[in-house]
Design an enzyme around this catalytic site. Structure first.
Site, PDB file in Angstrom:
ATOM      1  N   SER A   1     -41.889 -21.877  -0.526  1.00  0.00           N
ATOM      2  CA  SER A   1     -40.889 -20.953  -0.001  1.00  0.00           C
ATOM      3  C   SER A   1     -41.443 -19.872   0.904  1.00  0.00           C
ATOM      4  O   SER A   1     -40.687 -19.265   1.646  1.00  0.00           O
ATOM      5  CB  SER A   1     -40.104 -20.323  -1.150  1.00  0.00           C
ATOM      6  OG  SER A   1     -40.986 -19.795  -2.107  1.00  0.00           O
TER       7      SER A   1
ATOM      8  N   HIS B   1     -35.736 -25.876  -2.000  1.00  0.00           N
ATOM      9  CA  HIS B   1     -35.491 -25.652  -0.567  1.00  0.00           C
ATOM     10  C   HIS B   1     -35.272 -26.950   0.203  1.00  0.00           C
ATOM     11  O   HIS B   1     -34.963 -26.923   1.387  1.00  0.00           O
ATOM     12  CB  HIS B   1     -36.673 -24.905   0.061  1.00  0.00           C
ATOM     13  CG  HIS B   1     -36.778 -23.486  -0.392  1.00  0.00           C
ATOM     14  ND1 HIS B   1     -35.973 -22.486   0.079  1.00  0.00           N
ATOM     15  CD2 HIS B   1     -37.574 -22.913  -1.327  1.00  0.00           C
ATOM     16  CE1 HIS B   1     -36.279 -21.350  -0.515  1.00  0.00           C
ATOM     17  NE2 HIS B   1     -37.250 -21.585  -1.382  1.00  0.00           N
TER      18      HIS B   1
ATOM     19  N   LYS C   1     -28.909 -22.967  -2.656  1.00  0.00           N
ATOM     20  CA  LYS C   1     -29.516 -22.821  -1.326  1.00  0.00           C
ATOM     21  C   LYS C   1     -28.712 -23.644  -0.327  1.00  0.00           C
ATOM     22  O   LYS C   1     -27.632 -23.226   0.051  1.00  0.00           O
ATOM     23  CB  LYS C   1     -30.994 -23.147  -1.407  1.00  0.00           C
ATOM     24  CG  LYS C   1     -31.690 -21.985  -2.141  1.00  0.00           C
ATOM     25  CD  LYS C   1     -33.156 -22.096  -2.344  1.00  0.00           C
ATOM     26  CE  LYS C   1     -33.657 -20.788  -2.945  1.00  0.00           C
ATOM     27  NZ  LYS C   1     -34.697 -20.975  -3.960  1.00  0.00           N
TER      28      LYS C   1
HETATM   29  C1  LIG Z   1     -34.874 -20.208  -5.179  1.00  0.00           C
HETATM   30  C2  LIG Z   1     -35.779 -21.038  -5.985  1.00  0.00           C
HETATM   31  C3  LIG Z   1     -35.536 -21.238  -7.344  1.00  0.00           C
HETATM   32  C4  LIG Z   1     -34.447 -20.521  -8.069  1.00  0.00           C
HETATM   33  O1  LIG Z   1     -33.190 -21.025  -7.769  1.00  0.00           O
HETATM   34  P1  LIG Z   1     -31.907 -20.136  -8.082  1.00  0.00           P
HETATM   35  O2  LIG Z   1     -30.797 -21.107  -8.174  1.00  0.00           O
HETATM   36  O3  LIG Z   1     -31.782 -19.168  -6.967  1.00  0.00           O
HETATM   37  O4  LIG Z   1     -32.176 -19.457  -9.389  1.00  0.00           O
HETATM   38  C5  LIG Z   1     -36.376 -22.096  -8.022  1.00  0.00           C
HETATM   39  N1  LIG Z   1     -37.416 -22.712  -7.417  1.00  0.00           N
HETATM   40  C6  LIG Z   1     -37.680 -22.520  -6.103  1.00  0.00           C
HETATM   41  C7  LIG Z   1     -38.829 -23.244  -5.474  1.00  0.00           C
HETATM   42  C8  LIG Z   1     -36.879 -21.666  -5.354  1.00  0.00           C
HETATM   43  O5  LIG Z   1     -37.161 -21.457  -4.073  1.00  0.00           O
END
Ligand SMILES: *Cc1c(COP(=O)(O)O)cnc(C)c1O
Length: 384
Positions: A179, A207, A238
């Protein structure tokens, strides 16, 4: 603690340049948003396919609220398991080519549930240094031995696998799209290693879901190893534009998680309408592959232009593009300057990224227009 104590603690953070505050958005989450009375082009969102406020999604939610009401009322295991939850889990399992799937409150909770249920005391959990915070929290709370390899260093991972041969179970956990750098894990090599050392492989496609792969299923699909991943974790928040997380795996593994994972058991099911929203978002992912093509094509263009301008974009090969400037103050100043031009691009500083690698982090959406991208590139050209 008195007010003075709290103020002192907050001042300490401020002195380190680490005090954070919330930015208020007064519009729906689109590629253009309104904040403090100004319109900004939003390069700070994970809404990669523009589905957070897409009419197909919002109209499905309205109808779902009329049919199912709002809340799920209880934990899924008590009385909160409703037809939309089951339908969504079937859709997600098929989408990820897995036997079964389980919806959790968030992606964060999904990682906690999966990693903690799989790793028991005496097991070894092996993590990439740049994995998401939720994976690290999950591993630390599992009771298993945790070992971390430098980012992408799979020969070091191999040595860790050799050294943990005594552990009853070895579990490798990795992001598929990282990320902060926007680069990809080498899943085929990870699969090879997990097979050779009889380890399990957990891949977090937060992502990548909706963005990578011919069907939009993620990097595992794109790299051709969908059937070799033991457990996939993902988020509905996302590219799918809503809220919730999920785990996809063999039915027995999902059954084990349902029976043992606190972050699934001791929490209320997500609203049924949120499940319907995710299904509507999946409809668009399936029906409109041009959205994911568009966002990845924009990414190539933005990266190439930035590199030609002399900016460092690191190893990025996704819709997440860092512009590495080094110094934290410089990153903040650059972010502020872009905002004055109507462009929202966040500065990312330590401890989120290593010292000396402060950066802007550009997140692209399929909905950014050529004009939006032109404005971004022009502003970064002038700032060079
Ligand atoms: C954003 C993210 C999460 C968390 O997801 P949410 O639904 O926002 O809690 C978990 N793992 C990764 C790699 C992320 O980028």
């Amino acid at each position: 603690m008195t007010a003075d104590d709290w103020n002192e603690q907050l001042d300490d953070l401020a002195a380190l340049g680490l005090r954070r505050s919330l930015r208020l958005i007064s519009s729906a989450q689109n590629h253009h948003i309104t904040s403090a009375g100004r319109e900004l082009v939003n390069f700070a969102s994970n809404n990669y396919l523009g589905l957070a406020a897409h009419p197909h999604v919002t109209s499905a939610v309205k109808a779902a609220v009329d049919e199912w009401g709002w809340g799920a009322g209880a934990s899924r295991l008590v009385s909160g398991h409703m037809e939309p939850h089951r339908c969504l889990e079937e859709r997600l399992a098929a989408f990820k080519r897995a036997e079964a799937a389980l919806v959790c409150p968030t992606g964060y909770a999904a990682n906690l549930a999966a990693v903690r249920a799989l790793g028991r005391s005496g097991d070894a959990i092996l993590l990439d240094k740049l994995n998401h915070a939720s994976i690290i929290d999950a591993a630390m709370g599992s009771g298993a031995i945790v070992r971390v390899y430098p980012h992408g260093d799979l020969s070091k991972l191999e040595r860790l696998l050799e050294r943990t041969a005594d552990a009853p179970r070895r579990i490798i956990v990795t992001d598929s799209v990282f990320s902060m750098d926007g680069d990809l894990a080498d899943l085929p090599r990870l699969v090879e290693l997990k097979q050779r050392y009889r380890a399990m492989l957990v891949v977090d496609e937060a992502h990548a879901t909706g963005v990578f792969g011919k069907r939009g299923a993620g990097v595992a699909e794109w790299q051709g190893v969908e059937h070799q991943i033991d457990v996939v974790v993902g988020t509905l928040s996302k590219a799918l534009g809503g809220i919730g997380g999920f785990i996809a795996a063999a039915r027995l593994v999902i059954d084990w998680i349902i029976n043992t994972a606190g972050p699934f058991i001791y929490t209320t099911g997500i609203p049924p309408a949120a499940c319907v929203a995710a299904m509507a978002a999946l409809d668009v992912v399936v029906r409109e592959p041009e959205r994911r093509r568009r966002v990845l094509e924009s990414a190539v263009r933005v990266r190439e232009t930035l590199q030609a301008l002399g900016w460092k974009t690191g190893p990025s090969c996704s819709q997440i593009i860092p512009v590495i400037v080094g110094d934290a103050e410089r990153a903040v100043a650059l972010s502020r300057r872009l905002e004055e031009s109507g462009l929202l691009v966040p500065a990312i500083r330590p401890p989120t990224v290593p010292r000396g690698s402060s950066r802007l982090r550009i997140s692209l959406s399929s909905e950014h227009t050529p004009d939006d991208l032109e404005r971004l590139l022009e502003a970064l050209g002038e700032a060079r």
